[in-house]
Design a protein around this motif. Structure first.
Motif, PDB file in Angstrom:
ATOM      1  N   ILE A 266      53.034  23.027  12.492  1.00 44.78           N
ATOM      2  CA  ILE A 266      52.617  24.359  12.071  1.00 44.78           C
ATOM      3  C   ILE A 266      51.795  24.939  13.197  1.00 44.78           C
ATOM      4  O   ILE A 266      50.860  24.312  13.679  1.00 44.78           O
ATOM      5  CB  ILE A 266      51.797  24.312  10.778  1.00 44.78           C
TER       6      ILE A 266
ATOM      7  N   LYS B 222      46.227  33.314  10.713  1.00 42.63           N
ATOM      8  CA  LYS B 222      47.626  33.735  10.735  1.00 42.63           C
ATOM      9  C   LYS B 222      48.496  32.580  11.191  1.00 42.63           C
ATOM     10  O   LYS B 222      48.163  31.863  12.120  1.00 42.63           O
ATOM     11  CB  LYS B 222      47.820  34.917  11.678  1.00 42.63           C
ATOM     12  N   CYS B 223      49.613  32.415  10.519  1.00 40.49           N
ATOM     13  CA  CYS B 223      50.604  31.404  10.876  1.00 40.49           C
ATOM     14  C   CYS B 223      51.975  32.033  10.697  1.00 40.49           C
ATOM     15  O   CYS B 223      52.292  32.499   9.594  1.00 40.49           O
ATOM     16  CB  CYS B 223      50.438  30.186   9.975  1.00 40.49           C
ATOM     17  N   ARG B 224      52.740  32.067  11.767  1.00 40.05           N
ATOM     18  CA  ARG B 224      54.091  32.649  11.714  1.00 40.05           C
ATOM     19  C   ARG B 224      54.067  34.055  11.133  1.00 40.05           C
ATOM     20  O   ARG B 224      54.854  34.389  10.253  1.00 40.05           O
ATOM     21  CB  ARG B 224      55.028  31.743  10.945  1.00 40.05           C
ATOM     22  N   ASN B 225      53.124  34.856  11.592  1.00 36.51           N
ATOM     23  CA  ASN B 225      52.965  36.259  11.194  1.00 36.51           C
ATOM     24  C   ASN B 225      52.620  36.457   9.719  1.00 36.51           C
ATOM     25  O   ASN B 225      52.807  37.535   9.177  1.00 36.51           O
ATOM     26  CB  ASN B 225      54.205  37.084  11.559  1.00 36.51           C
ATOM     27  N   LYS B 226      52.122  35.438   9.057  1.00 35.41           N
ATOM     28  CA  LYS B 226      51.655  35.556   7.680  1.00 35.41           C
ATOM     29  C   LYS B 226      50.167  35.244   7.639  1.00 35.41           C
ATOM     30  O   LYS B 226      49.691  34.374   8.356  1.00 35.41           O
ATOM     31  CB  LYS B 226      52.383  34.572   6.766  1.00 35.41           C
TER      32      LYS B 226
END
Length: 100
Positions: free
Chosen positions: A6, A27-31
């Motif tokens: 991740i 934020k992770c992967r634009n979320k």
């Protein structure tokens, strides 16, 4: 359990501090996500409790429960759980501190 890395793009702020560690908004992967980081030094019981929490979260799938996105369990000093971010404070605060 998947072992896909991740990638946390950013940690924006501390949302809540507890006895086990801190929860950050990031934020992770634009979320927008919540990142629960364990304290640097964990006892064996803390490690067991953290691993149990991951085990339970990765099996839950319900619209009323936060979505589990992943965890880092390789090194106890780097333990982290990444979940869907829900605004409004901690569940503990909602249940015990706020007068709603």
């Amino acid at each position: 359990m998947l072992h896909t890395p991740i990638i946390v793009l950013s940690i924006e702020s501390v949302s809540h501090s507890g006895s086990f560690g801190r929860v950050y908004k990031g934020k992770c992967r634009n979320k927008v996500v919540a990142i629960k980081r364990a304290n640097t030094y964990c006892s064996k019981s803390d490690v067991d409790m953290f691993c149990r929490e991951v085990s339970i979260l990765c099996r839950l799938n319900h619209p009323c429960i936060i979505q589990f996105m992943g965890a880092c369990l390789d090194d106890p000093s780097q333990f982290a759980i990444v979940t869907q971010y829900v605004s409004g404070g901690s569940l503990f605060s909602l249940l015990h501190e706020q007068k709603r």
